[in-house]
Motif scaffolding. Structure first.
Motif, PDB file in Angstrom:
ATOM      1  N   GLN A   1      -3.049  25.852   9.891  1.00 56.50           N
ATOM      2  CA  GLN A   1      -2.858  25.804   8.501  1.00 56.50           C
ATOM      3  C   GLN A   1      -1.207  25.866   8.428  1.00 56.50           C
ATOM      4  O   GLN A   1      -0.553  25.917   9.406  1.00 56.50           O
ATOM      5  N   THR A   2      -0.647  25.734   7.162  1.00 58.72           N
ATOM      6  CA  THR A   2       0.488  25.632   6.922  1.00 58.72           C
ATOM      7  C   THR A   2       1.164  27.077   6.899  1.00 58.72           C
ATOM      8  O   THR A   2       0.742  27.936   6.430  1.00 58.72           O
ATOM      9  N   VAL A   3       2.335  27.236   7.846  1.00 61.56           N
ATOM     10  CA  VAL A   3       2.884  28.441   8.030  1.00 61.56           C
ATOM     11  C   VAL A   3       4.393  28.126   7.285  1.00 61.56           C
ATOM     12  O   VAL A   3       5.228  27.316   8.033  1.00 61.56           O
ATOM     13  N   TYR A   4       5.033  29.146   6.400  1.00 59.69           N
ATOM     14  CA  TYR A   4       6.259  28.780   5.708  1.00 59.69           C
ATOM     15  C   TYR A   4       7.304  29.681   6.533  1.00 59.69           C
ATOM     16  O   TYR A   4       7.332  30.554   7.030  1.00 59.69           O
ATOM     17  N   LEU A   5       8.409  28.822   7.123  1.00 58.96           N
ATOM     18  CA  LEU A   5       9.370  29.263   8.020  1.00 58.96           C
ATOM     19  C   LEU A   5      10.741  30.245   7.237  1.00 58.96           C
ATOM     20  O   LEU A   5      11.115  30.927   7.745  1.00 58.96           O
ATOM     21  N   THR A   6      10.905  29.577   5.885  1.00 60.13           N
ATOM     22  CA  THR A   6      11.614  30.057   5.029  1.00 60.13           C
ATOM     23  C   THR A   6      11.059  30.148   3.611  1.00 60.13           C
ATOM     24  O   THR A   6      10.320  29.172   3.261  1.00 60.13           O
ATOM     25  N   PRO A   7      11.690  31.041   2.776  1.00 59.78           N
ATOM     26  CA  PRO A   7      10.905  31.064   1.405  1.00 59.78           C
ATOM     27  C   PRO A   7      11.798  30.088   0.594  1.00 59.78           C
ATOM     28  O   PRO A   7      12.796  29.347   1.053  1.00 59.78           O
ATOM     29  N   GLU A   8      11.201  29.912  -0.362  1.00 55.15           N
ATOM     30  CA  GLU A   8      11.764  29.015  -1.738  1.00 55.15           C
ATOM     31  C   GLU A   8      12.839  29.975  -2.093  1.00 55.15           C
ATOM     32  O   GLU A   8      12.828  31.154  -2.373  1.00 55.15           O
ATOM     33  N   VAL A   9      14.032  29.706  -2.463  1.00 55.95           N
ATOM     34  CA  VAL A   9      15.117  30.326  -2.797  1.00 55.95           C
ATOM     35  C   VAL A   9      15.880  29.773  -4.227  1.00 55.95           C
ATOM     36  O   VAL A   9      15.889  28.483  -4.155  1.00 55.95           O
ATOM     37  N   LYS A  10      15.916  30.599  -4.984  1.00 57.56           N
ATOM     38  CA  LYS A  10      16.735  30.128  -6.370  1.00 57.56           C
ATOM     39  C   LYS A  10      17.900  31.074  -6.418  1.00 57.56           C
ATOM     40  O   LYS A  10      17.783  32.527  -6.652  1.00 57.56           O
ATOM     41  N   GLY A  11      18.883  30.626  -6.302  1.00 56.50           N
ATOM     42  CA  GLY A  11      20.118  31.365  -6.348  1.00 56.50           C
ATOM     43  C   GLY A  11      21.097  31.041  -7.533  1.00 56.50           C
ATOM     44  O   GLY A  11      20.958  29.950  -7.993  1.00 56.50           O
ATOM     45  N   LYS A  12      22.069  31.780  -7.741  1.00 50.41           N
ATOM     46  CA  LYS A  12      23.280  31.801  -8.440  1.00 50.41           C
ATOM     47  C   LYS A  12      24.593  32.188  -7.823  1.00 50.41           C
ATOM     48  O   LYS A  12      24.609  33.363  -7.359  1.00 50.41           O
ATOM     49  N   VAL A  13      25.664  31.378  -7.858  1.00 46.31           N
ATOM     50  CA  VAL A  13      26.919  31.721  -7.234  1.00 46.31           C
ATOM     51  C   VAL A  13      27.765  32.222  -8.500  1.00 46.31           C
ATOM     52  O   VAL A  13      28.037  31.332  -9.406  1.00 46.31           O
ATOM     53  N   LEU A  14      28.423  33.255  -8.163  1.00 45.74           N
ATOM     54  CA  LEU A  14      29.126  33.615  -9.460  1.00 45.74           C
ATOM     55  C   LEU A  14      30.722  34.207  -8.872  1.00 45.74           C
ATOM     56  O   LEU A  14      31.001  34.532  -7.822  1.00 45.74           O
ATOM     57  N   LEU A  15      31.653  33.616  -9.509  1.00 46.60           N
ATOM     58  CA  LEU A  15      33.152  33.983  -9.301  1.00 46.60           C
ATOM     59  C   LEU A  15      33.257  35.138 -10.129  1.00 46.60           C
ATOM     60  O   LEU A  15      33.457  35.309 -11.162  1.00 46.60           O
ATOM     61  N   PHE A  16      33.894  36.135  -9.256  1.00 48.50           N
ATOM     62  CA  PHE A  16      34.508  37.339 -10.023  1.00 48.50           C
ATOM     63  C   PHE A  16      35.842  37.528 -10.021  1.00 48.50           C
ATOM     64  O   PHE A  16      36.558  37.508  -8.914  1.00 48.50           O
ATOM     65  N   SER A  17      36.296  37.528 -11.189  1.00 47.87           N
ATOM     66  CA  SER A  17      37.863  37.889 -11.218  1.00 47.87           C
ATOM     67  C   SER A  17      38.136  39.112 -11.639  1.00 47.87           C
ATOM     68  O   SER A  17      37.975  39.645 -12.940  1.00 47.87           O
ATOM     69  N   PRO A  18      38.618  40.052 -10.961  1.00 49.42           N
ATOM     70  CA  PRO A  18      39.330  41.473 -11.202  1.00 49.42           C
ATOM     71  C   PRO A  18      40.502  41.524 -12.084  1.00 49.42           C
ATOM     72  O   PRO A  18      40.919  40.496 -12.163  1.00 49.42           O
ATOM     73  N   GLY A  19      40.653  42.624 -12.590  1.00 42.42           N
ATOM     74  CA  GLY A  19      41.902  42.955 -13.344  1.00 42.42           C
ATOM     75  C   GLY A  19      41.909  43.734 -14.544  1.00 42.42           C
ATOM     76  O   GLY A  19      40.723  44.249 -14.732  1.00 42.42           O
ATOM     77  N   GLU A  20      42.470  43.589 -15.464  1.00 37.31           N
ATOM     78  CA  GLU A  20      42.400  44.339 -16.898  1.00 37.31           C
ATOM     79  C   GLU A  20      41.243  43.765 -17.680  1.00 37.31           C
ATOM     80  O   GLU A  20      40.470  44.341 -18.351  1.00 37.31           O
ATOM     81  N   ALA A  21      40.786  42.586 -17.442  1.00 36.52           N
ATOM     82  CA  ALA A  21      39.842  42.009 -18.341  1.00 36.52           C
ATOM     83  C   ALA A  21      38.720  41.460 -17.362  1.00 36.52           C
ATOM     84  O   ALA A  21      38.808  40.241 -17.009  1.00 36.52           O
ATOM     85  N   PRO A  22      38.251  41.980 -16.280  1.00 36.48           N
ATOM     86  CA  PRO A  22      37.117  41.445 -15.420  1.00 36.48           C
ATOM     87  C   PRO A  22      36.333  40.689 -15.914  1.00 36.48           C
ATOM     88  O   PRO A  22      35.672  41.117 -16.930  1.00 36.48           O
ATOM     89  N   SER A  23      35.797  39.653 -15.097  1.00 39.49           N
ATOM     90  CA  SER A  23      34.902  38.729 -15.627  1.00 39.49           C
ATOM     91  C   SER A  23      34.193  37.920 -14.609  1.00 39.49           C
ATOM     92  O   SER A  23      34.698  37.960 -13.303  1.00 39.49           O
ATOM     93  N   PHE A  24      32.993  37.565 -14.717  1.00 39.58           N
ATOM     94  CA  PHE A  24      32.380  36.569 -13.820  1.00 39.58           C
ATOM     95  C   PHE A  24      32.048  35.220 -14.706  1.00 39.58           C
ATOM     96  O   PHE A  24      31.824  35.152 -15.863  1.00 39.58           O
ATOM     97  N   LYS A  25      31.969  34.227 -13.914  1.00 36.80           N
ATOM     98  CA  LYS A  25      31.636  33.041 -14.531  1.00 36.80           C
ATOM     99  C   LYS A  25      31.102  32.058 -13.403  1.00 36.80           C
ATOM    100  O   LYS A  25      31.169  32.310 -12.024  1.00 36.80           O
ATOM    101  N   PRO A  26      30.119  31.212 -13.685  1.00 37.69           N
ATOM    102  CA  PRO A  26      29.566  30.314 -12.719  1.00 37.69           C
ATOM    103  C   PRO A  26      30.562  29.481 -11.785  1.00 37.69           C
ATOM    104  O   PRO A  26      31.517  29.115 -12.056  1.00 37.69           O
ATOM    105  N   LEU A  27      30.110  29.544 -10.542  1.00 40.04           N
ATOM    106  CA  LEU A  27      30.816  28.676  -9.577  1.00 40.04           C
ATOM    107  C   LEU A  27      30.124  27.374  -9.339  1.00 40.04           C
ATOM    108  O   LEU A  27      29.140  27.334  -8.517  1.00 40.04           O
ATOM    109  N   THR A  28      30.745  26.410  -9.665  1.00 35.67           N
ATOM    110  CA  THR A  28      29.978  25.109  -9.206  1.00 35.67           C
ATOM    111  C   THR A  28      30.441  24.410  -8.081  1.00 35.67           C
ATOM    112  O   THR A  28      31.480  24.626  -7.217  1.00 35.67           O
ATOM    113  N   ASN A  29      29.613  23.471  -7.563  1.00 31.44           N
ATOM    114  CA  ASN A  29      29.933  22.587  -6.258  1.00 31.44           C
ATOM    115  C   ASN A  29      29.890  23.516  -5.065  1.00 31.44           C
ATOM    116  O   ASN A  29      30.620  23.201  -4.026  1.00 31.44           O
TER     117      ASN A  29
END
Length: 235
Positions: free
Chosen positions: A28-56
């Motif tokens: 039968q079929t055995v899966y060597l890795t899982p399916e991964v649904k990910g998101k990459v976020l850029l974090f900018s610290p400071g007085e107004a810390p923020s997250f934003k998506p990181l593309t490419n």
């Protein structure tokens, strides 16, 4: 009494038959890795810390760079599971393992861990949020203290990644004395990633000396380091 004995024998025979059937190899079929649904976020610290998506950002299962994909405008990517057909035993029991995912920017590469079954007979899907700090994107290393010399008996690249995860977690905690629900989810994901890296490093350590005896002192130092690291995540 004879009826009871007969029933007990029947139950035993059925149990043994079931066990024997489970031990028969199945193609039968055995899966060597899982399916991964990910998101990459850029974090900018400071007085107004923020997250934003990181593309490419390039993402791929470790050692499978030929299947790399790029994060979209929302910072999201999806990795298909890899699999093979093999003869396998359908034995009872379940354990979890870690499957590295490489997240590659122009400046550097980090590794996220996807946790799934050790032996996957069905597709398992794992969701990962990966945080990259602004300094890292500019090529500046972000690492916590190196820890005890005992860690030299562990996989050093894993140790470096753990130091990086601890440092990112500290930056996030310092930046958010009051946390919004969305930000809390990112912090919790970062905490979980760091905990998994602690366990991943532990698994890589070899505490036997050249003569095959345990290095007790180094083991003690490493245990104290790992315990302190886990405690820092819960402060």
């Amino acid at each position: 009494m004879k009826v009871i004995v007969a029933k007990m024998r029947l139950v035993t025979v059925l149990a043994l038959a079931s066990l024997n059937l489970a031990c028969v190899p199945t193609i039968q079929t055995v899966y060597l890795t899982p399916e991964v649904k990910g998101k990459v976020l850029l974090f900018s610290p400071g007085e107004a810390p923020s997250f934003k998506p990181l593309t490419n950002v390039k993402a791929y299962h470790a050692f499978q760079s030929e299947t790399a994909t790029l994060s979209n405008q929302q910072g999201e990517y999806q990795l298909a599971p890899s699999s093979k057909v093999e003869s396998t035993l359908l034995m009872a029991g379940h354990s979890l393992n870690y499957y590295p995912v490489s997240i590659q920017t122009e400046a550097f590469t980090v590794t996220a861990l996807a946790q799934a079954s050790t032996k996957m007979l069905d597709v398992e899907t794992v969701n990962i949020n990966s945080v990259i700090v602004q300094d890292e994107l500019e090529g500046k290393p972000l690492l916590a203290e190196p820890g005890p010399s005992a860690l030299k008996y562990c996989n050093l690249s894993y140790v470096k990644q753990l130091r990086r995860e601890l440092a990112v977690h500290k930056v996030l905690k310092q930046s958010y004395p009051e946390i919004e629900p969305t930000e809390l989810a990112y912090l919790q994901d970062q905490q979980q990633q760091t905990l998994m890296w602690i366990e991943y490093v532990k698994r890589s350590c070899n505490w036997e000396n050249e003569d095959g005896y345990p290095r007790y002192r180094d083991m003690k130092d490493a245990r104290e380091y790992f315990a302190a690291a886990e405690a820092s995540l819960r402060d």
